[in-house]
Design an enzyme around this catalytic site. Structure first.
Site, PDB file in Angstrom:
ATOM      1  CD  GLU A  10      -2.967  -1.309   2.154  1.00 31.10           C
ATOM      2  OE1 GLU A  10      -2.894  -0.573   3.164  1.00 31.10           O
ATOM      3  OE2 GLU A  10      -3.919  -2.087   1.937  1.00 31.10           O
ATOM      4  CD  GLU A  26      -4.660 -10.767  -6.115  1.00 33.33           C
ATOM      5  OE1 GLU A  26      -4.072  -9.800  -5.594  1.00 33.33           O
ATOM      6  OE2 GLU A  26      -5.840 -11.045  -5.899  1.00 33.33           O
TER       7      GLU A  26
HETATM    8  O1  LIG Z   1      -7.520  -9.566  -4.434  1.00 33.97           O
HETATM    9  C1  LIG Z   1      -7.096  -8.632  -3.737  1.00 33.97           C
HETATM   10  C2  LIG Z   1      -7.941  -7.716  -3.101  1.00 33.97           C
HETATM   11  C3  LIG Z   1      -7.372  -6.710  -2.346  1.00 33.97           C
HETATM   12  N1  LIG Z   1      -6.017  -6.619  -2.224  1.00 33.97           N
HETATM   13  C4  LIG Z   1      -5.416  -5.581  -1.391  1.00 33.97           C
HETATM   14  C5  LIG Z   1      -5.391  -4.195  -1.958  1.00 33.97           C
HETATM   15  C6  LIG Z   1      -5.353  -3.361  -0.686  1.00 33.97           C
HETATM   16  O2  LIG Z   1      -4.015  -3.261  -0.229  1.00 33.97           O
HETATM   17  C7  LIG Z   1      -6.132  -4.168   0.317  1.00 33.97           C
HETATM   18  C8  LIG Z   1      -7.554  -3.714   0.530  1.00 33.97           C
HETATM   19  O3  LIG Z   1      -8.223  -3.599  -0.685  1.00 33.97           O
HETATM   20  O4  LIG Z   1      -6.131  -5.506  -0.177  1.00 33.97           O
HETATM   21  C9  LIG Z   1      -5.177  -7.512  -2.850  1.00 33.97           C
HETATM   22  O5  LIG Z   1      -3.950  -7.446  -2.718  1.00 33.97           O
HETATM   23  N2  LIG Z   1      -5.754  -8.485  -3.602  1.00 33.97           N
HETATM   24 ZN   LIG Z   2      -6.099  -6.628  -7.377  1.00 36.75          ZN
END
Ligand SMILES: O=c1ccn([C@H]2C[C@H](O)[C@@H](CO)O2)c(=O)[nH]1
Ligand SMILES: [Zn+2]
Length: 159
Positions: free
Chosen positions: A54, A65
């Protein structure tokens, strides 16, 4: 094997699931507090892990992913045989829309995508055989998609 996925050995399935769980440990999720881990199995049997990363500028966030794909592709690896994704919530999460398009770019329509519950190990300990893992594919997650082949199609004569 479900109707939508290609065959994968049980050890390979367990390996990619375990790697996604490990990848979650490095999640940089200080804003959402939502940890996600992903892992790719490559055609030559390598595992590539990714976590969500993030940013204080929230839109700069990258999902677990896509982290895994970007790691792989930037090391010259573009052929995959499985993907696993997990978080901390008991209901297995499924990739977001942007990640689905990323998967579409690099993976076969029927490549297995394992959606792993956050309490996978607890389920195994309770004797739930498959740990509650759902098996899907990009054909199922992103139907009628646009992909690389579409750019190769002949244009109409007036174009
Ligand atoms: O399939 C997903 C869904 C969300 N997130 C992450 C993005 C963000 O950091 C947090 C909340 O959306 O989760 C992923 O990495 N993969
Ligand atoms: Zn995603």
């Amino acid at each position: 094997m479900s109707a939508t996925t290609l065959e994968l050995s049980v050890p390979d399935k367990e390996r990619v699931i375990r790697a996604a769980i490990e990848a979650k440990e490095f999640a940089y999720s200080r804003y959402s507090k939502f940890r996600v881990g992903a892992a790719l199995l490559t055609v030559d049997g390598q595992i590539i892990k990714g976590c969500n990363v993030e940013n204080a500028s929230y839109g700069g966030t990258i999902c677990a992913e896509r982290t895994a794909f970007v790691k792989a592709v930037s090391d010259g690896v573009t052929s995959f045989t499985a993907l696993a994704v997990t978080s901390d919530v008991p209901d297995a999460i499924s990739p977001c829309g942007i990640c689905r398009q990323f998967i579409r770019e690099f993976c076969a329509q029927r490549m297995p995508i394992f959606l792993v519950p956050g309490d996978y190990d607890a389920r195994l300990a309770k004797g739930e055989g498959d740990g509650g893992v759902k098996e899907s594919s990009i054909a199922e997650l992103l139907p009628q998609s646009f992909g690389p082949e579409d750019l190769e199609k002949p244009r109409h004569p007036g174009a």
